[in-house]
Design a protein around this motif. Structure first.
Motif, mmCIF file in Angstrom:
data_model
loop_
_atom_site.group_PDB
_atom_site.id
_atom_site.type_symbol
_atom_site.label_atom_id
_atom_site.label_comp_id
_atom_site.label_asym_id
_atom_site.label_seq_id
_atom_site.Cartn_x
_atom_site.Cartn_y
_atom_site.Cartn_z
ATOM 1 N N SER A 115 -36.092 64.820 14.455
ATOM 2 C CA SER A 115 -35.343 63.679 13.918
ATOM 3 C C SER A 115 -34.177 64.153 13.055
ATOM 4 O O SER A 115 -33.077 63.588 13.110
ATOM 5 N N ALA A 116 -34.408 65.207 12.267
ATOM 6 C CA ALA A 116 -33.333 65.769 11.440
ATOM 7 C C ALA A 116 -32.242 66.374 12.313
ATOM 8 O O ALA A 116 -31.048 66.200 12.044
ATOM 9 N N LEU A 117 -32.642 67.066 13.378
ATOM 10 C CA LEU A 117 -31.667 67.656 14.282
ATOM 11 C C LEU A 117 -30.780 66.573 14.885
ATOM 12 O O LEU A 117 -29.550 66.699 14.932
ATOM 13 N N ARG A 118 -31.393 65.506 15.346
ATOM 14 C CA ARG A 118 -30.619 64.407 15.936
ATOM 15 C C ARG A 118 -29.679 63.790 14.895
ATOM 16 O O ARG A 118 -28.515 63.527 15.175
ATOM 17 N N TYR A 119 -30.179 63.570 13.702
ATOM 18 C CA TYR A 119 -29.345 62.993 12.644
ATOM 19 C C TYR A 119 -28.137 63.886 12.370
ATOM 20 O O TYR A 119 -27.010 63.402 12.229
ATOM 21 N N ILE A 120 -28.377 65.189 12.305
ATOM 22 C CA ILE A 120 -27.307 66.127 11.964
ATOM 23 C C ILE A 120 -26.215 66.130 13.023
ATOM 24 O O ILE A 120 -25.029 66.010 12.702
ATOM 25 N N VAL A 121 -26.585 66.265 14.293
ATOM 26 C CA VAL A 121 -25.545 66.384 15.317
ATOM 27 C C VAL A 121 -24.911 65.039 15.669
ATOM 28 O O VAL A 121 -23.829 65.004 16.252
ATOM 29 N N ARG A 122 -25.558 63.939 15.288
ATOM 30 C CA ARG A 122 -24.962 62.616 15.507
ATOM 31 C C ARG A 122 -24.114 62.169 14.311
ATOM 32 O O ARG A 122 -23.443 61.134 14.378
ATOM 33 N N ASN A 123 -24.107 62.937 13.242
ATOM 34 C CA ASN A 123 -23.393 62.543 12.031
ATOM 35 C C ASN A 123 -21.928 62.180 12.277
ATOM 36 O O ASN A 123 -21.459 61.139 11.785
ATOM 37 N N PRO A 124 -21.174 62.962 13.046
ATOM 38 C CA PRO A 124 -19.772 62.582 13.290
ATOM 39 C C PRO A 124 -19.633 61.285 14.088
ATOM 40 O O PRO A 124 -18.671 60.537 13.888
ATOM 41 N N VAL A 125 -20.585 61.022 14.987
ATOM 42 C CA VAL A 125 -20.555 59.787 15.768
ATOM 43 C C VAL A 125 -20.788 58.597 14.849
ATOM 44 O O VAL A 125 -20.054 57.602 14.883
ATOM 45 N N GLU A 126 -21.805 58.692 14.012
ATOM 46 C CA GLU A 126 -22.135 57.594 13.104
ATOM 47 C C GLU A 126 -21.021 57.368 12.082
ATOM 48 O O GLU A 126 -20.846 56.255 11.586
ATOM 49 N N ALA A 127 -20.259 58.426 11.783
ATOM 50 C CA ALA A 127 -19.136 58.286 10.844
ATOM 51 C C ALA A 127 -17.873 57.762 11.535
ATOM 52 O O ALA A 127 -16.842 57.566 10.882
ATOM 53 N N GLY A 128 -17.934 57.550 12.852
ATOM 54 C CA GLY A 128 -16.791 57.028 13.580
ATOM 55 C C GLY A 128 -15.714 58.052 13.888
ATOM 56 O O GLY A 128 -14.577 57.694 14.197
ATOM 57 N N LEU A 129 -16.066 59.340 13.831
ATOM 58 C CA LEU A 129 -15.079 60.393 14.061
ATOM 59 C C LEU A 129 -14.961 60.795 15.521
ATOM 60 O O LEU A 129 -13.994 61.459 15.910
ATOM 61 N N CYS A 130 -15.957 60.450 16.330
ATOM 62 C CA CYS A 130 -15.926 60.754 17.751
ATOM 63 C C CYS A 130 -16.859 59.792 18.471
ATOM 64 O O CYS A 130 -17.654 59.097 17.829
ATOM 65 N N VAL A 131 -16.769 59.782 19.783
ATOM 66 C CA VAL A 131 -17.569 58.858 20.575
ATOM 67 C C VAL A 131 -18.948 59.429 20.892
ATOM 68 O O VAL A 131 -19.947 58.711 20.873
ATOM 69 N N ALA A 132 -19.007 60.721 21.178
ATOM 70 C CA ALA A 132 -20.258 61.363 21.579
ATOM 71 C C ALA A 132 -20.460 62.640 20.771
ATOM 72 O O ALA A 132 -19.479 63.273 20.354
ATOM 73 N N PRO A 133 -21.709 63.058 20.554
ATOM 74 C CA PRO A 133 -21.961 64.284 19.783
ATOM 75 C C PRO A 133 -21.254 65.511 20.340
ATOM 76 O O PRO A 133 -20.807 66.371 19.582
ATOM 77 N N ALA A 134 -21.135 65.590 21.661
ATOM 78 C CA ALA A 134 -20.485 66.750 22.276
ATOM 79 C C ALA A 134 -18.981 66.782 22.037
ATOM 80 O O ALA A 134 -18.332 67.797 22.299
ATOM 81 N N ASP A 135 -18.407 65.686 21.529
ATOM 82 C CA ASP A 135 -16.972 65.647 21.246
ATOM 83 C C ASP A 135 -16.611 66.363 19.949
ATOM 84 O O ASP A 135 -15.443 66.691 19.729
ATOM 85 N N TRP A 136 -17.593 66.568 19.075
ATOM 86 C CA TRP A 136 -17.309 67.151 17.760
ATOM 87 C C TRP A 136 -17.401 68.672 17.849
ATOM 88 O O TRP A 136 -18.456 69.214 18.174
ATOM 89 N N PRO A 137 -16.312 69.377 17.566
ATOM 90 C CA PRO A 137 -16.328 70.834 17.736
ATOM 91 C C PRO A 137 -17.060 71.602 16.639
ATOM 92 O O PRO A 137 -17.348 72.786 16.815
ATOM 93 N N TRP A 138 -17.358 70.938 15.525
ATOM 94 C CA TRP A 138 -17.918 71.660 14.385
ATOM 95 C C TRP A 138 -19.388 71.320 14.136
ATOM 96 O O TRP A 138 -19.797 71.042 13.020
ATOM 97 N N SER A 139 -20.153 71.326 15.218
ATOM 98 C CA SER A 139 -21.613 71.237 15.091
ATOM 99 C C SER A 139 -22.223 72.162 16.124
ATOM 100 O O SER A 139 -21.532 72.681 17.011
ATOM 101 N N SER A 140 -23.521 72.353 16.036
ATOM 102 C CA SER A 140 -24.237 73.237 16.950
ATOM 103 C C SER A 140 -24.544 72.575 18.284
ATOM 104 O O SER A 140 -25.048 73.227 19.196
ATOM 105 N N TYR A 141 -24.229 71.300 18.431
ATOM 106 C CA TYR A 141 -24.677 70.570 19.614
ATOM 107 C C TYR A 141 -24.105 71.118 20.925
ATOM 108 O O TYR A 141 -24.826 71.282 21.908
#
Length: 197
Positions: A115-141
C-alpha cells in the motif's frame, strides 16, 4: 518536551518522507535530484539496507526502505546533512533546507508495504502533475515495470518478489495494482484469477 527516540529495527520496512523548509523547493532542478538519489544509493549500500521505492516531488520526497544494520536515524542524518551542504553551496544559500525532522512510518506487514509503494509512486498523479505513474520521471515506478534501466540504489527484484516469484507475472501484477483505481489491498486478490497473496 523531549523528542521520542527513534527505534532501530533491522529488517523492518519504513516509509520515510521529508519536506522543504516552509514548503519551499527541496529540488530546484535535475542536478539536485540526481545528487540526492546518489546519496540515497550510498546510504542503502550499508549492510542489510534496501530501497524498494522512491519518488521525488518538488517540495518533498518519499522513500520506502528496509532498515539494515545502520540505524535509520544515522542514515537519514547522513543523507540530509550531506544534501543540505551541497544544496546550499550550489544555490548560494544558507540555513535550513528541510522543514524539521523526517517522518517515518513502520510497515506492519506485506499489505502495508505494498500500500505504501502504491501511494508513493502514485503521488505525482494524485497531485495532478501527470496522468499515469509511468509519466513521472522521478520515481522508481518506470524502473520497477521495466521501462527504464534499474538504478543501483533500487532493489527491483526484492520489490517484485512481493507480487510474484516470476518477474514477468510480477510486473503485470504491479501494473494492475498501481494503475488500477486506488483502494485497500486485500490479500489473495491482488490480481484476479492468480494465486498472489
Amino acid at each position: 518536551m523531549p523528542r521520542e527516540p527513534r527505534t532501530h529495527e533491522p529488517g523492518s520496512y519504513r516509509h520515510v518522507t521529508a519536506r522543504g523548509n516552509d514548503r519551499a523547493a527541496l529540488f530546484c532542478d535535475d542536478a539536485d535530484r540526481w545528487y540526492f538519489l546518489g546519496l540515497v544509493g550510498e546510504v542503502t549500500r550499508s549492510p542489510g539496507w534496501r530501497c524498494l521505492g522512491w519518488c521525488l516531488m518538488t517540495t518533498h520526497y518519499h522513500l520506502l526502505v528496509q532498515e539494515g544494520e545502520c540505524p535509520l536515524s544515522e542514515c537519514m542524518h547522513l543523507l540530509h546533512t550531506r544534501y543540505v551542504r551541497a544544496f546550499n553551496r550550489r544555490h548560494g544559500r544558507r540555513g535550513h533546507v528541510f522543514g524539521g525532522r523526517y517522518h517515518e512510518l513502520t510497515m506492519e506487514d506485506d499489505v502495508h508495504v505494498l500500500s505504501a509503494l502504491r501511494y508513493i509512486v502514485r503521488n505525482p498523479v494524485e497531485a495532478g502533475l501527470c496522468v499515469a505513474p509511468a509519466d513521472w520521471p522521478w520515481s522508481s515506478y518506470r524502473q520497477l515495470i521495466g521501462l527504464e534501466r534499474r538504478m543501483s540504489l533500487f532493489s527491483r527484484a526484492h520489490t517484485l518478489a512481493f507480487f510474484d516469484p516470476r518477474p514477468d507475472r510480477a510486473v503485470a501484477a504491479v501494473r494492475w495494482f498501481v494503475e488500477s483505481v486506488p483502494g485497500t489491498l486485500v490479500p489473495g486478490t491482488l490480481v484476479p484469477g492468480t494465486d498472489l497473496a
